[in-house]
Scaffold this motif. Structure first.
Motif, PDB file in Angstrom:
ATOM      1  N   ARG A  11       0.787  -1.222   0.000  1.00 31.67           N
ATOM      2  CA  ARG A  11       0.000   0.000   0.000  1.00 31.67           C
ATOM      3  C   ARG A  11       0.825   1.282   0.000  1.00 31.67           C
ATOM      4  NH1 ARG A  11      -3.480   0.105   5.421  1.00 31.67           N
ATOM      5  NH2 ARG A  11      -1.375  -0.019   6.254  1.00 31.67           N
ATOM      6  N   GLY A  12       1.831   1.331   0.851  1.00 33.50           N
ATOM      7  CA  GLY A  12       2.721   2.492   0.845  1.00 33.50           C
ATOM      8  C   GLY A  12       2.201   3.711   1.579  1.00 33.50           C
ATOM      9  N   SER A  13       1.368   3.514   2.614  1.00 31.62           N
ATOM     10  CA  SER A  13       0.883   4.708   3.320  1.00 31.62           C
ATOM     11  C   SER A  13       2.001   5.354   4.147  1.00 31.62           C
ATOM     12  CB  SER A  13      -0.339   4.387   4.180  1.00 31.62           C
ATOM     13  OG  SER A  13       0.009   3.637   5.311  1.00 31.62           O
ATOM     14  N   ASN A  14       2.888   4.563   4.720  1.00 34.11           N
ATOM     15  CA  ASN A  14       4.033   5.164   5.423  1.00 34.11           C
ATOM     16  C   ASN A  14       4.975   5.851   4.441  1.00 34.11           C
ATOM     17  OD1 ASN A  14       4.113   4.739   8.455  1.00 34.11           O
ATOM     18  ND2 ASN A  14       3.448   2.720   7.716  1.00 34.11           N
ATOM     19  N   GLY A  88       6.754  -1.152   5.309  1.00 33.75           N
ATOM     20  CA  GLY A  88       5.901  -2.255   4.891  1.00 33.75           C
ATOM     21  C   GLY A  88       6.620  -3.136   3.877  1.00 33.75           C
ATOM     22  N   ILE A 108       9.755   0.725  10.166  1.00 32.60           N
ATOM     23  CA  ILE A 108       8.613   1.003  11.055  1.00 32.60           C
ATOM     24  C   ILE A 108       7.910  -0.316  11.328  1.00 32.60           C
ATOM     25  CG2 ILE A 108       7.098   1.659   9.108  1.00 32.60           C
ATOM     26  CD1 ILE A 108       6.443   3.666  12.012  1.00 32.60           C
ATOM     27  N   PRO A 110       4.667  -2.226  13.571  1.00 35.08           N
ATOM     28  CA  PRO A 110       3.415  -1.901  14.263  1.00 35.08           C
ATOM     29  C   PRO A 110       3.260  -2.563  15.632  1.00 35.08           C
ATOM     30  CG  PRO A 110       2.991  -3.514  12.562  1.00 35.08           C
ATOM     31  CD  PRO A 110       4.460  -3.201  12.488  1.00 35.08           C
ATOM     32  N   GLU A 174       1.964   5.832  13.234  1.00 34.52           N
ATOM     33  CA  GLU A 174       3.077   5.470  12.342  1.00 34.52           C
ATOM     34  C   GLU A 174       3.393   6.630  11.410  1.00 34.52           C
ATOM     35  OE1 GLU A 174       2.981   1.625  10.376  1.00 34.52           O
ATOM     36  OE2 GLU A 174       1.578   0.836  11.850  1.00 34.52           O
TER      37      GLU A 174
HETATM   38  C1  GAR Z   1       2.511  -0.820   8.378  1.00 29.73           C
HETATM   39  O1  GAR Z   1       1.561  -0.913   9.398  1.00 29.73           O
HETATM   40  C2  GAR Z   1       3.869  -1.226   8.876  1.00 29.73           C
HETATM   41  O2  GAR Z   1       4.110  -0.844  10.205  1.00 29.73           O
HETATM   42  C3  GAR Z   1       3.795  -2.713   8.752  1.00 29.73           C
HETATM   43  O3  GAR Z   1       3.118  -2.952   7.545  1.00 29.73           O
HETATM   44  C4  GAR Z   1       2.233  -1.862   7.283  1.00 29.73           C
HETATM   45  C5  GAR Z   1       2.538  -1.319   5.912  1.00 29.73           C
HETATM   46  O4  GAR Z   1       1.585  -0.362   5.537  1.00 29.73           O
HETATM   47  N1  GAR Z   1       5.091  -3.302   8.738  1.00 29.73           N
HETATM   48  C6  GAR Z   1       5.364  -4.519   9.212  1.00 29.73           C
HETATM   49  O5  GAR Z   1       4.525  -5.246   9.677  1.00 29.73           O
HETATM   50  C7  GAR Z   1       6.814  -4.904   9.108  1.00 29.73           C
HETATM   51  N2  GAR Z   1       7.023  -6.196   9.699  1.00 29.73           N
HETATM   52  P1  GAR Z   1       1.923   0.724   4.438  1.00 29.73           P
HETATM   53  O6  GAR Z   1       2.382  -0.027   3.184  1.00 29.73           O
HETATM   54  O7  GAR Z   1       0.620   1.419   4.195  1.00 29.73           O
HETATM   55  O8  GAR Z   1       2.979   1.635   4.975  1.00 29.73           O
END
Ligand code: GAR
Length: 193
Positions: A11-14, A88, A108, A110, A174
């Motif tokens: 997704r890549g929200s972070n 992620g 990052i 969670p 996050e």
């Molecule tokens: C986030 O919640 C991140 O903390 C987690 O995956 C998600 C990615 O979301 N990471 C882990 O679990 C790493 N082991 P994003 O693609 O929207 O950022």
């Protein structure tokens, strides 16, 4: 400015939070590239829409993890990257890659590390009856989710929470602490000789 690449799988929200933060003129880092291990990661299009270089590399196309990671390092070096942010990125990285980027690669996660390393952190916190949960930005070391924390944020676990409601509450934090942690690390690196 310090040159940063972001590694994603989905997704890549972070990633988006880091890209937005880096638009501020006083932010010490710029996002120069986004690398995904999945070509279908929605985050790739978001990054491209911001004019950021993107690439995807599927580990399954390489004879070994080491070769896959060597190519990733070559890619990152071709972008002249100073800091790598995992956002992620759902692959465990090998020791050579982690050593190459030691002190320069952050992730990052969670949960409030050292609690709930690995996957399904929200489910596990709920199953334990945890009253607080949260997220951690930490340095990446060879041990999974074991590197020194840079920044953490707590959220309450509320009655009736589901993994979805809890993860949404954590995700807001996050998106707040990842840009802050990168700002701190980039400012420190900018001072280094
Ligand atoms: C986030 O919640 C991140 O903390 C987690 O995956 C998600 C990615 O979301 N990471 C882990 O679990 C790493 N082991 P994003 O693609 O929207 O950022």
């Amino acid at each position: 400015r310090i040159r940063v690449a972001i590694l994603i799988s989905g997704r890549g929200s972070n990633m988006s939070a880091l890209i937005e933060a880096a638009k501020a003129p006083d932010y010490p880092a710029e996002i120069v590239g986004v690398l995904s291990n999945r070509a279908a990661a929605p985050g790739l299009e978001i990054a491209a829409s911001h004019g950021i270089a993107t690439a995807s590399l599927a580990q399954s196309r390489f004879p070994s993890r080491d070769m896959f990671e060597d190519i990733m390092t070559q890619m990152l070096e071709s972008w002249d990257v100073d800091i790598v942010c995992l956002a992620g990125f759902m692959r465990i990285l090998g020791e050579d890659f982690v050593t190459r980027w030691a002190g320069k690669m952050i992730n990052i996660h969670p949960s409030l590390l050292p609690l709930y390393k690995g996957l399904h952190t929200h489910e596990r916190a709920l199953a334990d009856g945890a009253k607080v949960h949260g997220c951690t930005v930490h340095f990446v070391t060879p041990g999974l989710d074991e590197g020194a924390p840079i920044l953490q944020a707590e959220v309450p676990v509320l009655p009736g929470d589901t993994p979805e409601s809890l993860s949404a509450r954590v995700l807001i934090e996050e998106h707040r602490i990842y840009p802050e942690a990168l700002r701190t690390l980039a400012s420190t690196q900018a001072l280094a000789p």
